[in-house]
Design an enzyme around this catalytic site. Structure first.
Site, short mmCIF file in Angstrom:
data_model
loop_
_atom_site.label_atom_id
_atom_site.label_comp_id
_atom_site.label_asym_id
_atom_site.label_seq_id
_atom_site.Cartn_x
_atom_site.Cartn_y
_atom_site.Cartn_z
CE LYS A 154 -4.52 0.77 0.41
NZ LYS A 154 -5.60 -0.11 -0.08
CG ASP A 161 -6.94 3.17 -1.31
OD1 ASP A 161 -7.21 1.97 -1.25
OD2 ASP A 161 -7.13 3.93 -0.35
P1 NAD Z 1 -15.73 6.94 -2.60
O1 NAD Z 1 -14.98 8.15 -2.18
O2 NAD Z 1 -16.02 6.69 -4.03
O3 NAD Z 1 -17.16 6.89 -1.84
C1 NAD Z 1 -17.28 7.07 -0.47
C2 NAD Z 1 -18.74 7.31 -0.13
O4 NAD Z 1 -18.84 7.46 1.29
C3 NAD Z 1 -19.31 8.59 -0.73
O5 NAD Z 1 -20.65 8.37 -1.11
C4 NAD Z 1 -19.26 9.58 0.43
O6 NAD Z 1 -20.22 10.62 0.34
C5 NAD Z 1 -19.57 8.65 1.58
N1 NAD Z 1 -19.15 9.22 2.87
C6 NAD Z 1 -18.05 9.97 3.14
N2 NAD Z 1 -18.06 10.36 4.42
C7 NAD Z 1 -19.20 9.86 4.96
C8 NAD Z 1 -19.79 9.94 6.25
N3 NAD Z 1 -19.22 10.63 7.23
N4 NAD Z 1 -20.95 9.28 6.45
C9 NAD Z 1 -21.54 8.58 5.46
N5 NAD Z 1 -21.04 8.48 4.22
C10 NAD Z 1 -19.88 9.12 3.98
O7 NAD Z 1 -14.93 5.72 -1.95
P2 NAD Z 1 -15.03 4.19 -2.35
O8 NAD Z 1 -13.99 3.89 -3.36
O9 NAD Z 1 -16.46 3.83 -2.62
O10 NAD Z 1 -14.52 3.49 -1.00
C11 NAD Z 1 -15.36 3.31 0.12
C12 NAD Z 1 -14.70 2.32 1.05
O11 NAD Z 1 -14.47 1.10 0.37
C13 NAD Z 1 -13.33 2.74 1.62
O12 NAD Z 1 -13.22 2.18 2.91
C14 NAD Z 1 -12.35 2.05 0.68
O13 NAD Z 1 -11.08 1.86 1.28
C15 NAD Z 1 -13.08 0.75 0.45
N6 NAD Z 1 -12.68 0.02 -0.77
C16 NAD Z 1 -12.84 0.57 -2.00
C17 NAD Z 1 -12.49 -0.16 -3.12
C18 NAD Z 1 -12.71 0.38 -4.53
O14 NAD Z 1 -12.49 -0.38 -5.49
N7 NAD Z 1 -13.14 1.62 -4.68
C19 NAD Z 1 -11.95 -1.46 -2.99
C20 NAD Z 1 -11.81 -2.00 -1.72
C21 NAD Z 1 -12.17 -1.24 -0.61
#
Ligand code: NAD
Length: 417
Positions: free
Chosen positions: A108, A148
């Site tokens: 990472k 990420d």
């Molecule tokens: P993103 O930034 O695309 O979406 C995040 C979402 O969470 C948004 O809708 C945002 O408005 C919401 N959010 C932010 N703060 C918030 C709060 N205080 N309360 C409620 N909602 C809130 O991010 P993502 O890529 O969808 O990632 C989300 C999670 O999934 C993270 O933990 C990330 O590490 C994990 N993840 C993502 C992927 C990927 O492929 N994108 C893969 C594995 C893990």
């Protein structure tokens, strides 16, 4: 490695590894090797700002373990990025890749920066300078970064270009999650959300139920949550609530997801969507639904609210949304928690597919990618479920146990123990 292992997050990861290690009687030498990362790189990254000044940012890449193959893991741009958090996330990538049966190790990286405060030109300069610092350590056979939090397909395109210029030829396999036009994979955008849905189907099936007409609440409507909602809706599930940073919306009859996606495209947030009632993020977590999928943040289900969770199945779409203490409470209440290293594995699986396609220069259709994704996720779920049933353990401990056994066996075969 004091600075690497000092954070709460890192200690939590070690605790899960030790608990699962005891259950599978993990070789002590294997445990000691896995407790610290193989390599932790800290670099100063200069960035030429639009006003002509040069600012220096801290950048990190932690390469945790490469027993199974080249290091693989995302790059995060966020103000809270620090060496120990990056190290913990690198370790989780080792366990995730092992659990999913991928020929990849775990890494990472990130930069401590608020990417929203930089212009596009500044972000490009920062990314190119960071890549130059990492050139000796990354590469298609060594370590393959991906997007990420705070990074995107564009970030990967700049990395690919900088790395390729240093090499003297085009190296598409150095990063994944890049645009389709320069070697990206079909289906990568929806992959993590689709994987969340495959896990949801397996979990429901394990409890003798099916996805069709099941009620689902999803926290987060970003890359993971939105695609999980789209895919589950297509398969006949009732998405009754979703939320984002602006709050949540609820309709017990089920939301019209395609219409909601259009609403969010226009308004940026779910709040105010007309065909639903506004609720808070906290209320969403406590709804009486079949499945709750926290897909936004870590630490949202803790010992404070675990007793109020009414969903039978909790799918960890985000990294670490359910704390260790909350997991214990939910397990005692017979709730099924599908852990992050399994539930959100769809992203790294399709990243792996992208890397393979770049190596052979032969690209698959979206249908091929989606069916191959299912063929990796379903057996991984089955292994973890069977272990949990046989050993009477929760799914988090079981996932770690399955992952550790594969790593231990690989270390033995390589003569590392
Ligand atoms: P993103 O930034 O695309 O979406 C995040 C979402 O969470 C948004 O809708 C945002 O408005 C919401 N959010 C932010 N703060 C918030 C709060 N205080 N309360 C409620 N909602 C809130 O991010 P993502 O890529 O969808 O990632 C989300 C999670 O999934 C993270 O933990 C990330 O590490 C994990 N993840 C993502 C992927 C990927 O492929 N994108 C893969 C594995 C893990």
């Amino acid at each position: 490695m004091e600075g690497v292992t000092s954070s709460h997050l890192y200690r939590n990861v070690i605790k899960t590894v030790e608990t699962a290690g005891q259950i599978v009687d993990l070789n002590g030498n294997a445990l000691r090797r896995l407790e610290t990362p193989r390599r932790a790189i800290t670099v100063s990254v200069p960035c030429r700002m639009d006003d002509g000044t040069v600012q220096i940012f801290a950048g990190y890449r932690v390469q945790h373990n490469q027993t199974l193959g080249p290091f693989k893991g995302g790059l995060r741009y966020h103000p809270s990025v620090n060496l120990s958090e990056v190290a913990a996330l690198a370790a989780l990538m080792t366990y995730k890749n092992s659990l999913l049966g991928l020929p990849l190790g775990g890494a990472k990286g990130g930069i401590t920066v608020d990417q929203n405060s930089l212009s596009k030109a500044e972000l490009e300069n920062l990314t190119r300078n960071f890549t130059t610092e990492l050139v000796p350590f990354i590469g298609p056979d060594k370590d393959i970064p991906a997007p990420d939090v705070g990074t995107s397909a564009q970030t990967m395109a700049w990395m690919l270009d900088t790395y390729s210029k240093e090499s003297g030829y085009c190296q598409t396999g150095v990063v994944t999650g890049k645009p389709i036009e320069i070697g990206g994979s079909m289906g990568r955008e929806a992959a993590t959300g689709l994987g969340v849905v495959f896990c949801t189907m397996s979990a429901l099936e394990a409890l003798g139920r099916e996805l069709k007409d099941s009620t689902i609440a999803i926290q987060g409507f970003g890359k993971v949550g939105m695609h999980a909602a789209i895919e589950a809706h297509k398969l006949g599930a009732k998405i009754v609530a979703v939320s984002d940073v602006s709050g949540g919306i609820y309709n017990p009859e089920g939301l019209n997801v395609p219409e909601l996606v259009e609403y969010v495209e226009d308004n940026k947030v779910v709040n105010g969507y007309p065909s639903a009632k506004d609720i808070t993020n906290e209320e969403l977590l406590e709804l009486k639904v079949d499945v709750l999928a926290p897909c936004a943040l870590d630490g949202v289900i803790t010992s404070d609210n675990a007793d109020d969770i009414q969903a039978d199945i909790i799918i960890e779409g985000a990294n670490g949304p359910v704390t260790n203490n909350a997991s214990e409470i939910l397990f005692k209440k017979k709730k099924l928690v599908v852990p992050d290293i399994l539930a959100n594995g769809g992203g790294v699986i399709v990243s792996y597919f992208e890397w393979v396609q770049d190596i052979v220069w032969l690209f698959w259709t979206e249908e091929e990618v989606r069916s191959k994704l299912k063929s990796v996720m379903d057996p991984a779920f089955k292994k973890v479920w069977e272990f949990s049933q046989k050993e009477g353990q929760d799914m988090r401990t079981s996932a770690m146990a399955v992952s550790l056994k594969r790593l231990e066996q690989a270390m033995k075969l390589r003569g590392l123990l």
